[in-house]
Write a protein that holds these residues in place. Sequence first.
Motif, mmCIF file in Angstrom:
data_model
loop_
_atom_site.group_PDB
_atom_site.id
_atom_site.type_symbol
_atom_site.label_atom_id
_atom_site.label_comp_id
_atom_site.label_asym_id
_atom_site.label_seq_id
_atom_site.Cartn_x
_atom_site.Cartn_y
_atom_site.Cartn_z
ATOM 1 N N GLU A 125 27.456 36.758 40.466
ATOM 2 C CA GLU A 125 28.131 35.277 39.494
ATOM 3 C C GLU A 125 29.990 35.539 39.880
ATOM 4 O O GLU A 125 30.674 34.070 39.752
ATOM 5 C CB GLU A 125 28.596 35.687 38.145
ATOM 6 N N ALA A 126 30.827 36.783 39.232
ATOM 7 C CA ALA A 126 31.615 37.212 39.767
ATOM 8 C C ALA A 126 33.118 36.355 41.193
ATOM 9 O O ALA A 126 33.562 35.666 40.959
ATOM 10 C CB ALA A 126 32.543 38.351 39.663
ATOM 11 N N PHE A 127 31.831 36.171 41.814
ATOM 12 C CA PHE A 127 32.023 35.619 43.550
ATOM 13 C C PHE A 127 31.848 33.458 42.982
ATOM 14 O O PHE A 127 33.160 33.465 43.401
ATOM 15 C CB PHE A 127 30.786 35.728 44.293
ATOM 16 N N PHE A 128 31.003 33.545 42.465
ATOM 17 C CA PHE A 128 30.959 31.490 42.253
ATOM 18 C C PHE A 128 32.276 31.920 41.263
ATOM 19 O O PHE A 128 32.944 30.935 41.607
ATOM 20 C CB PHE A 128 29.897 32.134 41.089
ATOM 21 N N ALA A 129 32.304 32.479 39.621
ATOM 22 C CA ALA A 129 33.067 32.241 38.873
ATOM 23 C C ALA A 129 34.781 32.428 39.625
ATOM 24 O O ALA A 129 35.267 31.285 39.135
ATOM 25 C CB ALA A 129 33.177 33.296 38.368
ATOM 26 N N ALA A 133 36.857 28.807 40.039
ATOM 27 C CA ALA A 133 38.392 28.386 39.011
ATOM 28 C C ALA A 133 38.879 27.789 39.147
ATOM 29 O O ALA A 133 39.238 27.110 40.531
ATOM 30 C CB ALA A 133 38.725 30.434 39.101
ATOM 31 N N PRO A 134 39.883 27.729 38.879
ATOM 32 C CA PRO A 134 41.527 26.127 39.482
ATOM 33 C C PRO A 134 42.376 26.707 40.429
ATOM 34 O O PRO A 134 42.431 27.812 40.444
ATOM 35 C CB PRO A 134 41.707 26.189 37.777
ATOM 36 N N ASP A 135 41.863 26.296 41.366
ATOM 37 C CA ASP A 135 42.541 26.182 42.264
ATOM 38 C C ASP A 135 41.433 27.908 43.438
ATOM 39 O O ASP A 135 42.413 28.645 44.141
ATOM 40 C CB ASP A 135 44.147 27.069 42.730
ATOM 41 N N GLY A 136 40.597 28.584 43.023
ATOM 42 C CA GLY A 136 39.840 29.555 43.512
ATOM 43 C C GLY A 136 39.910 29.791 44.766
ATOM 44 O O GLY A 136 39.234 30.376 44.858
ATOM 45 N N LEU A 137 39.565 28.462 45.018
ATOM 46 C CA LEU A 137 39.540 28.231 46.959
ATOM 47 C C LEU A 137 40.428 28.831 47.526
ATOM 48 O O LEU A 137 40.498 29.581 48.513
ATOM 49 C CB LEU A 137 39.205 26.720 47.150
ATOM 50 N N MET A 138 41.915 28.672 46.980
ATOM 51 C CA MET A 138 42.848 29.564 47.676
ATOM 52 C C MET A 138 42.815 30.182 47.045
ATOM 53 O O MET A 138 43.802 31.732 47.486
ATOM 54 C CB MET A 138 44.082 28.402 47.629
ATOM 55 N N ALA A 139 42.260 30.818 45.813
ATOM 56 C CA ALA A 139 42.788 32.559 45.220
ATOM 57 C C ALA A 139 41.771 33.376 46.063
ATOM 58 O O ALA A 139 41.179 32.925 46.435
ATOM 59 C CB ALA A 139 42.542 32.251 44.062
ATOM 60 N N PRO A 140 42.739 34.325 46.666
ATOM 61 C CA PRO A 140 42.077 35.794 47.342
ATOM 62 C C PRO A 140 40.481 35.869 46.468
ATOM 63 O O PRO A 140 40.557 36.094 45.122
ATOM 64 C CB PRO A 140 43.080 37.007 46.288
#
Length: 163
Positions: A125-129, A133-140
């Motif tokens: 769930e933390a991985f998906f969340a 998230a907005p800009d999640g693909l670029m975030a750590p």
Amino acid sequence: MNWNRWRCGVLLLLAPLAAPARGTHVDLIHYPTQEASWDRAYALEGALARAFDRLCADTFCEGDYSNYRVMEFRCAVLTHRGTVQRCVWVLAASELVVQGPTGQVQVDNGRWTCPVEMRPGVPVEAFFAALEAPDGLMAPLPGLDYGLFDGLADCLRAQGMEA
């Protein structure tokens, strides 16, 4: 002894052996049950492919090929803990050239398998969340100081792509 009764007994004993065994790891798509995360996993893969297409032309997709694509992105989940352990990108590229004198189409293609270095044990769930998230693909990634795309250019170069 009745022959049919004996055969039925043998079939009943063998039936559990024929069922597919669920290992200690499953594809993220199949966690916690068969195809339970299907929609989220494929939405993630689609979002990664779109983000890759946006980044590709301006960054690491230069060299021998002009047509790069994300073929698949998969993650292994440790079933009894519900944690993502590792992920892998598979990318492909091609270059087609028509030979004027003969009309033959010359095909050149490449394929790369790029593991995602991550801290094992991130809850599903933390991985998906994090990635949704907005800009999640670029975030750590959770627990790390780098994201999914950070090691991709190095992987492509290391496996023979000219950059």
